[in-house]
Scaffold this motif. Structure first.
Motif, short mmCIF file in Angstrom:
data_model
loop_
_atom_site.label_atom_id
_atom_site.label_comp_id
_atom_site.label_asym_id
_atom_site.label_seq_id
_atom_site.Cartn_x
_atom_site.Cartn_y
_atom_site.Cartn_z
N TRP A 294 -4.58 -24.78 -0.99
CA TRP A 294 -4.57 -24.02 0.50
C TRP A 294 -4.72 -22.54 0.11
O TRP A 294 -5.46 -21.62 1.16
N TRP A 295 -4.33 -22.04 -0.84
CA TRP A 295 -4.50 -20.60 -1.21
C TRP A 295 -5.81 -19.94 -1.58
O TRP A 295 -5.92 -18.89 -1.27
N ASP A 296 -6.30 -20.87 -1.96
CA ASP A 296 -7.96 -20.43 -2.13
C ASP A 296 -8.61 -19.96 -1.30
O ASP A 296 -9.63 -19.16 -1.25
N GLU A 297 -8.40 -20.13 0.21
CA GLU A 297 -8.97 -19.84 1.31
C GLU A 297 -8.72 -18.25 1.43
O GLU A 297 -9.43 -17.48 2.01
N TYR A 298 -7.63 -17.79 0.78
CA TYR A 298 -7.43 -16.61 0.83
C TYR A 298 -8.02 -15.48 -0.58
O TYR A 298 -7.69 -14.28 -0.63
N ARG A 299 -8.67 -16.44 -1.28
CA ARG A 299 -9.13 -15.57 -2.49
C ARG A 299 -10.32 -14.43 -2.06
O ARG A 299 -10.96 -14.65 -1.11
N GLY A 300 -9.91 -13.35 -2.70
CA GLY A 300 -10.87 -12.06 -2.34
C GLY A 300 -10.28 -11.44 -0.88
O GLY A 300 -10.85 -10.61 -0.63
N LYS A 301 -9.31 -12.13 -0.38
CA LYS A 301 -8.73 -11.26 0.98
C LYS A 301 -7.58 -10.79 0.71
O LYS A 301 -7.01 -9.98 1.59
N VAL A 302 -6.55 -11.56 -0.19
CA VAL A 302 -5.53 -10.92 -0.51
C VAL A 302 -5.32 -10.56 -1.97
O VAL A 302 -5.96 -11.10 -2.96
N PRO A 303 -4.33 -9.90 -2.58
CA PRO A 303 -4.36 -9.64 -3.89
C PRO A 303 -4.16 -10.78 -4.86
O PRO A 303 -3.45 -11.64 -4.45
N PRO A 304 -4.68 -10.85 -6.19
CA PRO A 304 -4.59 -12.11 -6.72
C PRO A 304 -3.35 -12.71 -7.22
O PRO A 304 -3.02 -13.87 -7.10
N ASP A 305 -2.44 -11.57 -7.32
CA ASP A 305 -1.23 -12.04 -7.72
C ASP A 305 -0.42 -12.98 -6.68
O ASP A 305 0.53 -13.64 -6.61
N PHE A 306 -0.78 -12.73 -5.30
CA PHE A 306 -0.29 -13.59 -4.02
C PHE A 306 -0.76 -15.05 -4.23
O PHE A 306 0.15 -15.80 -4.04
N LEU A 307 -2.04 -15.14 -4.77
CA LEU A 307 -2.40 -16.68 -4.93
C LEU A 307 -1.79 -17.22 -6.04
O LEU A 307 -1.46 -18.35 -6.04
#
Length: 283
Positions: A87-100
């Motif tokens: 589910w976290w992949d939908e935030y890729r490029g939108k929040v810092p990579p370490d959040f993912l």
């Protein structure tokens, strides 16, 4: 196969464990490649997380590296093959990579153990509390980025509520409970939510009171992620520039010892709930 441009923490973790197995045997990358029937670049890319590897090749490498730890081999085998989007992949490029990376670690964890000395644990932050924290950034974050970070943080909570849920133990220093991010109303609502979540069977929250004095890692924010086997555990520590990850055997042992020591000065679960309730009543 094109190399991955930005391997995830799970992919890097897989590669680093293979490198450790190779180095423990005193085997060079070129020699390992020769025995596997491939080239040195492939070994280097796999160990860096840039390339994946099939389960068959993984088990062949384990044999070459003379690894007889079947639980570790099976755990590594479960990490092979095509990566399933989370589910976290939908935030890729939108929040810092370490959040993912943190979300991915939590998703695959067998158990989570944390120490928080300045903030409420991320998995238990309310929407308003999380937003208040992100609003404190200097320079200020764009409003859209704040909302994306808040949404991603709230989505991480699924590891607590899913079936089966992850086992969670959190140590919270009293200062984090008294920090009124967003004002008194937001702080009170946050503590109410924390009390409610502490009643879950899979959640243990323990308060380290001011009266405990000093303790190991005072001032730190630490997440210890327990994997399927001890060798694949990972530790994440917050820093001013983002998340820092540790996974060497010596580092893992030291973090476990430090968390054990911090836990020794924490209040029992029921006394911790009473302490949170007392602070909430003061608001």
């Amino acid at each position: 196969m094109a190399p991955r441009q930005a391997p995830t923490i799970r992919q890097r973790r897989f590669g680093s464990e293979l490198r450790r197995l190779r180095e423990s045997l005193g085997l060079s990358a070129p020699r390992a490649a020769e025995l596997l029937g491939t080239d040195r670049t492939t070994i280097s890319n796999v160990e860096a997380g840039r390339f994946g590897i099939s389960e068959q090749r993984l088990r062949r490498l384990a044999s070459i590296y003379e690894c007889d730890d079947h639980s570790l081999i099976d755990a590594l085998a479960a990490m092979t093959g095509g990566r399933k989007p989370g589910w976290w992949d939908e935030y890729r490029g939108k929040v810092p990579p370490d959040f993912l990376d943190v979300a991915e670690l939590e998703h695959y964890a067998q158990a989570l153990r944390t120490l928080q000395t300045a903030h409420i644990p991320g998995l238990f932050q309310t929407e308003d509390h999380a937003r208040a924290l992100f609003d404190l950034f200097i320079p200020a974050l764009p409003r859209l980025e704040v909302e994306l970070r808040v949404a991603q943080r709230l989505a991480r909570r699924t590891v607590i509520t899913k079936e089966p849920p992850v086992q969670y133990t959190g140590l919270i220093q009293e200062a984090a409970l008294r920090m009124q991010a967003g004002g008194r109303r937001v702080a009170k609502t946050q503590l109410e939510f924390l009390l409610k979540e502490s009643e879950r069977d899979n959640v243990t929250l323990r308060v380290i009171p001011f009266s405990a004095g000093g303790f190991p890692m005072a001032g730190d924010s630490v997440l210890y992620v327990t994997a399927e086997t001890l060798q694949l555990d990972t530790v994440q520590v917050d820093s001013p520039t983002g998340a820092v990850f540790f996974d060497s055997p010596a580092q893992l042992t030291n973090f476990r010892r430090r968390l054990d020591a911090a836990e020794q000065v924490a209040l029992p679960a029921q006394q911790s709930r009473d302490a949170i309730l007392d602070i909430m009543r003061e608001l």
